[in-house]
Design a protein around this motif. Structure first.
Motif, PDB file in Angstrom:
ATOM      1  N   LYS A 160     -50.330  30.853 -25.186  1.00 40.32           N
ATOM      2  CA  LYS A 160     -49.270  29.890 -24.907  1.00 40.32           C
ATOM      3  C   LYS A 160     -48.585  29.569 -26.234  1.00 40.32           C
ATOM      4  CE  LYS A 160     -48.467  25.660 -22.280  1.00 40.32           C
ATOM      5  NZ  LYS A 160     -49.092  24.604 -21.458  1.00 40.32           N
ATOM      6  N   LYS A 162     -45.458  28.609 -26.755  1.00 46.47           N
ATOM      7  CA  LYS A 162     -44.470  27.544 -26.697  1.00 46.47           C
ATOM      8  C   LYS A 162     -44.712  26.718 -25.442  1.00 46.47           C
ATOM      9  CE  LYS A 162     -41.132  30.803 -24.737  1.00 46.47           C
ATOM     10  NZ  LYS A 162     -39.811  31.451 -24.913  1.00 46.47           N
ATOM     11  N   SER A 163     -44.049  25.587 -25.345  1.00 47.47           N
ATOM     12  CA  SER A 163     -44.284  24.684 -24.218  1.00 47.47           C
ATOM     13  C   SER A 163     -43.964  25.359 -22.887  1.00 47.47           C
ATOM     14  CB  SER A 163     -43.412  23.428 -24.373  1.00 47.47           C
ATOM     15  OG  SER A 163     -43.766  22.731 -25.540  1.00 47.47           O
ATOM     16  N   ARG A 164     -44.841  25.138 -21.915  1.00 46.11           N
ATOM     17  CA  ARG A 164     -44.679  25.605 -20.539  1.00 46.11           C
ATOM     18  C   ARG A 164     -44.673  27.128 -20.423  1.00 46.11           C
ATOM     19  NH1 ARG A 164     -41.579  21.470 -21.638  1.00 46.11           N
ATOM     20  NH2 ARG A 164     -39.756  22.756 -22.088  1.00 46.11           N
ATOM     21  N   ALA A 165     -45.166  27.832 -21.427  1.00 45.66           N
ATOM     22  CA  ALA A 165     -45.254  29.294 -21.352  1.00 45.66           C
ATOM     23  C   ALA A 165     -46.512  29.693 -20.584  1.00 45.66           C
ATOM     24  CB  ALA A 165     -45.288  29.894 -22.760  1.00 45.66           C
ATOM     25  N   PRO A 166     -46.437  30.694 -19.727  1.00 44.43           N
ATOM     26  CA  PRO A 166     -47.627  31.126 -18.972  1.00 44.43           C
ATOM     27  C   PRO A 166     -48.502  32.053 -19.809  1.00 44.43           C
ATOM     28  CG  PRO A 166     -45.769  32.486 -18.365  1.00 44.43           C
ATOM     29  CD  PRO A 166     -45.239  31.472 -19.358  1.00 44.43           C
TER      30      PRO A 166
END
Length: 378
Positions: A160, A162-166
């Motif tokens: 992950k 960066k933010s909200r990366a799967p």
């Protein structure tokens, strides 16, 4: 009089003063009785075996069955040829609404099944096809199902960043496990920690032995070459190869503005008037590789080779390679390269089917595969 009664009568006389002859006779009768009981027991065992008593049968070593997905049938054919067997019968097709349909054409009950499917081409379709094939074999009572995935799909989405990366590689691992896979065989994972995403055994094979063999056989001045990593992430891979060849290594530090686009590159090391060999695990659009060869040429390298495990070559990759100053760009055949080689004469391939075949053979026979980490099977 039976042996048992004779033993009882002699035992009664032991309370009296008995002769040595009687004791000797007693020992002989005991041995005779034990021999009789053993013979009776052996006869009973033989009858049970003759009658097919399921509790007495010996465990049978399951036969091997190798199936191929539609992503790389040529590699599967090379593997089974090496194993001395044939590709299992299976029908792989799509319905009119593009759903994948799989029909296994032969019995796999109690068998050791291996399914070869690489994460290339239409990645999502090939992944779904692999999952369905695994599940079809599992519910058909296969003893063990091993997924042989030379190029692991979604391997670059392993963290992950960066933010909200799967973390898509973890999702693929879960899907393979849920579909019924008991074991995974793959090659040169983009990040070794992907093995930890699984709760089942994973064998991550290395193309390094085959790469070393190719370098020694095809680059005349390899003893004075420099092994170069195009980014900091591949430093460990490059230093390992450099140590085994006993040559120098260099590093290119790169910064990305966004995915598949490099902003700047800085060379750390000396390549002037020497042959430079770029080594990486994969190349997709080849932006990094083409920037790296330009940087090495500007630094005075006499020749530049690129050696990759997985040549994805999507988008503008082939035109970029043709325009770049590569002596040759060498990839393994974990991904089909026939069409790319027709469009670009600089692309050459290293066959790794013997490594995969030997891994399958050793896994099937319960042998260690660690030999393959530093040797190419003959």
């Amino acid at each position: 009089m039976s042996n048992i009664n004779r033993i009882k009568n002699i035992r009664k006389g032991l309370n009296n003063n008995i002769s040595v002859d009687t004791i000797t006779n007693f020992d002989h009768i005991i041995r005779e009785s034990c021999h009789h009981l053993d013979s009776t027991e052996n006869q009973t065992q033989s009858k049970a075996n003759a009658n097919g008593d399921c509790n007495q049968t010996q465990p049978r070593m399951p036969n091997i069955k190798v199936f191929s997905g539609s992503s790389h049938p040529d590699l599967a054919a090379r593997v089974v040829d090496r194993l001395g067997t044939h590709v299992g019968r299976a029908v792989l097709k799509k319905f009119s609404n593009q759903e994948t349909c799989v029909e296994i054409g032969e019995s796999v009950r109690g068998e050791d099944v291996y399914i070869i499917q690489s994460g290339c081409g239409e990645v999502n379709d090939n992944l779904m096809e692999l999952l369905i094939m695994i599940n079809a074999c599992k519910i058909a009572s296969a003893a063990r199902v091993t997924a042989v995935i030379p190029c692991f799909p979604y391997a670059r989405q392993d963290k992950k960043d960066k933010s909200r990366a799967p973390i898509s590689a973890k999702l693929v691992a879960n899907m393979l496990s849920v579909s019924g896979a008991d074991h995974i065989i793959t090659m040169d994972l983009h990040a070794s920690q992907i093995q930890g995403f699984f709760d089942i055994p994973v064998d991550n094979l290395y193309a390094e032995p085959a790469v070393l063999k190719w370098i020694r056989e095809n680059i005349p001045d390899w003893r004075t070459c420099v092994i170069v990593s195009p980014d900091a992430g591949g430093a460990k891979r490059v230093t390992s190869i450099a140590d085994r060849l006993n040559v120098d290594f260099a590093l290119i530090h790169k910064e990305r503005k966004k995915a598949n686009e490099v902003a700047s590159m800085v060379l750390v090391g000396d390549v002037r008037d020497r042959c430079a060999i770029l080594v990486d695990d994969m190349a997709d659009t080849c932006g990094t590789m083409c920037h790296a060869v330009q940087k090495l040429t500007e630094a005075g390298a006499s020749k530049v080779y690129a050696i990759l495990t997985h040549g994805i070559f999507s988008g503008p990759a082939i035109p970029r390679i043709n325009a770049a100053d590569f002596e040759a760009i060498v990839v393994t055949n974990t991904i089909p390269q026939d069409s790319n080689m027709r469009e670009c004469s600089k692309i050459q391939t290293i066959d790794v089917s013997m490594i995969l075949a030997e891994a399958i053979r050793r896994t099937h026979n319960g042998e260690s595969v660690s030999y393959l980490f530093s040797n190419v099977p003959m």
